[in-house]
Design a protein around this motif. Structure first.
Motif, short mmCIF file in Angstrom:
data_model
loop_
_atom_site.label_atom_id
_atom_site.label_comp_id
_atom_site.label_asym_id
_atom_site.label_seq_id
_atom_site.Cartn_x
_atom_site.Cartn_y
_atom_site.Cartn_z
N GLU A 1 5.26 3.58 5.04
CA GLU A 1 4.77 3.16 3.73
C GLU A 1 3.83 1.96 3.83
OE1 GLU A 1 7.33 3.50 0.12
OE2 GLU A 1 8.93 3.73 1.61
N VAL A 2 4.01 1.12 4.86
CA VAL A 2 3.07 0.04 5.12
C VAL A 2 1.82 0.61 5.77
CG1 VAL A 2 2.66 -2.09 6.42
CG2 VAL A 2 4.88 -1.71 5.32
N LEU A 3 2.02 1.51 6.72
CA LEU A 3 0.91 2.13 7.44
C LEU A 3 -0.07 2.81 6.49
CD1 LEU A 3 0.33 2.28 10.51
CD2 LEU A 3 1.31 4.58 10.49
N SER A 4 0.45 3.41 5.45
CA SER A 4 -0.40 4.13 4.50
C SER A 4 -1.31 3.20 3.71
CB SER A 4 0.47 4.94 3.53
OG SER A 4 1.25 4.08 2.70
N GLN A 5 -1.02 1.89 3.73
CA GLN A 5 -1.83 0.91 2.99
C GLN A 5 -2.92 0.28 3.86
OE1 GLN A 5 -1.25 0.38 -0.38
NE2 GLN A 5 0.19 2.06 -0.10
N LEU A 6 -2.96 0.63 5.14
CA LEU A 6 -3.88 -0.02 6.08
C LEU A 6 -5.11 0.85 6.26
CD1 LEU A 6 -1.21 -1.16 8.71
CD2 LEU A 6 -1.87 -2.25 6.55
N GLY A 7 -6.19 0.51 5.54
CA GLY A 7 -7.35 1.38 5.50
C GLY A 7 -8.34 1.22 6.63
N ASN A 8 -8.46 0.01 7.18
CA ASN A 8 -9.43 -0.26 8.25
C ASN A 8 -8.70 -0.28 9.59
OD1 ASN A 8 -11.79 -0.81 6.48
ND2 ASN A 8 -10.52 -2.51 5.78
N ARG A 9 -9.01 0.72 10.44
CA ARG A 9 -8.20 0.90 11.65
C ARG A 9 -9.02 0.89 12.93
NH1 ARG A 9 -3.24 5.05 10.33
NH2 ARG A 9 -2.77 4.28 8.23
#
Length: 489
Positions: A312-320
């Motif tokens: 659920e945190v990972l899904s909020q991280l747009g720039n990878r």
């Protein structure tokens, strides 16, 4: 590099940039040890600074300290600059503040026991759910009595007091286990030995002091937390970062979507934030990550694998940015597969294979476009840093700290009147009253005893007098009878 109002992070034939108005949609840097994560972090931090965005980052190895020193060329860097055709690349220094929980390699960072709260302190102490409940009760009792919990000695004395008087608090606050009190006290001693006593106290850090700009050119300051020593205590390190995240969320106002973030935080070794964390705290972090971007804050997590971060945190991280991963076991192969599946597919290569074949300094990147959508993943070479690589001399660090606008603001620890002084005075007053009451009781007991003795003595004397009088009367009668009889013989 910051150019054309974009953060240029990597290149192949094209440029791959983070858009400033999408930078607060958060980000992720992952990869195996030695794959180039530190360089990527450094390039991002420099770019944000040039864009007028302050940065906070934790330096767990000491190799990020070169930010305030101008970089220099070498064969590898010159080759990369040439291959990437970076015509405007220049070496330069960046405005930097150094911080250190222990106050040895930077300005001290402190907060109060009350500010960190029972939940985070419980994690720092490794308490069970039941023990956390007792600590929460103690915090509430302190709050209701205006006992300010500033440092560890405050909390220790309040714990002692509540433990000694637990029966009087049971009805209003619930049961307080003496065993839990003892465990908390022991764990506080361990925390103190780990350096927790440096972290708690006043003056406490003001979170807005991290949001500073160079007065000459408007660049954002890069705040470097020297965490080499702190990182040796993973639980303390993780809880410190969680406190920062929580304090940012509480302190900064809602601002909506901005053209660029107010500040960007990099959380290195992010897996420590989530290890052995209770579900309710993970839910709290997820909520903060989702909402904090509306306060103009960008969060960037750095770890070896995307699996270190809750979904659920990972899904909020747009720039990878994904650096190389190696797969020697079936479990590691699953990690690579999961990492590959998180990107939009590029038809020109197999993402799983690409992750395993990346060289040092190479990465797969996917940044958000103008619509807030992730771009198709691509393989790039990360730009070289513009500041000095590696650590710096202690004399240079001390010189920078000495010229800082925060010099003298946080260095001296202040011991203001708090729970310890107030409660100690109250306990001494109570002890004096109890001693006076005991002395009065003893005095009254003695007086009563003396009075009783006096009464007994009085009764005895009366009995003797009565017996004497009776004997004298009897004797008198006998003598009288004898005389009477003698007269009539």
């Amino acid at each position: 590099m910051f150019c054309n109002n974009k953060l240029l992070i990597g290149k192949n034939k094209e440029e791959f940039c983070i858009l400033t108005n999408m930078a607060n949609r958060h980000g992720l840097i992952t990869g195996a040890s030695g794959s180039g994560k530190t360089i990527t972090l450094k390039v991002m931090a420099e770019s944000f600074s040039d864009a007028g965005v302050p940065v906070f980052l934790a330096d767990v190895k000491g190799d990020l300290a070169g930010m305030p020193i101008e970089g220099s060329s070498n064969e590898k860097i010159d080759s990369r600059i040439q291959n990437l055709e970076l015509k405007t690349f220049t070496f330069k220094s960046f405005p930097t503040h150094f911080w250190d929980v222990y106050g040895e390699n930077g300005h001290p960072i402190r907060t109060t026991i009350s500010n960190i709260g029972a939940s985070l302190l419980s994690r720092m102490l490794g308490l069970t759910e039941a023990q956390e409940g007792v600590l929460t009760v103690v915090f509430k009792i302190a709050e209701d009595n205006n006992w300010e919990l500033i440092d560890l000695k405050d909390l220790r004395l309040v714990l002692q007091y509540v433990g000694d008087n637990r029966s009087s608090y049971t009805l209003e606050y619930g049961n307080v286990s003496i065993q839990s009190i003892g465990t908390i006290q022991r764990n506080l001693l361990v925390l103190e030995e780990q350096g927790g006593d440096y972290f708690f106290g006043e003056p406490s850090i003001h979170i807005k002091d991290f949001i500073r700009f160079d007065q000459n050119d408007g660049r954002g300051y890069i705040n470097i937390l020297h965490a080499v020593k702190l990182f040796q205590k993973p639980n303390l390190y993780a809880t410190f970062l969680l406190w920062l995240l929580n304090d940012l969320y509480k302190e900064l106002p809602e601002v909506g979507d901005l053209e660029k973030p107010k500040i960007v935080f990099f959380f290195d070794e992010a897996h420590l934030l989530f290890e052995e964390m209770p579900d309710y705290m993970i839910k709290q972090i997820i909520q903060i990550v989702k909402l904090i971007r509306s306060k103009g804050i960008g969060l960037y997590f750095i770890s070896q694998s995307p699996k270190d971060i809750p979904d659920e945190v990972l899904s909020q991280l747009g720039n990878r940015v994904q650096h190389a991963l190696r797969a020697y076991t079936p479990a590691e192969q699953k990690v690579i597969k999961a990492a590959a599946s998180s990107f939009r597919v590029n038809p020109n290569f197999d993402t799983e294979e690409a992750i395993q074949s990346l060289g040092t300094g190479e990465a797969l990147v996917s940044f958000l476009n103008e619509k807030g959508e992730p771009n198709i993943v691509d393989k790039v070479t990360i730009l070289p840093p513009q500041s000095k690589m590696g650590t710096i001399e202690d004399t240079t660090r001390k010189e920078i700290i000495g010229k800082s606008l925060f010099k003298g603001k946080y260095e001296e620890k202040i011991d203001n009147i708090s729970a310890y002084e107030k409660l100690k005075e109250e306990m001494e007053k109570k002890q004096k009253e109890e001693q006076e009451a005991l002395e009065q009781k003893e005095k009254e007991k003695l007086e009563k005893k003396q009075s009783s003795t006096k009464k007994k003595k009085s009764k005895a004397e009366k009995a003797v007098d009565k017996a004497t009088n009776s004997a004298m009367n009897t004797l008198g009668r006998k003598i009288g009878n004898s005389i009477f009889k003698g007269l009539f013989k």
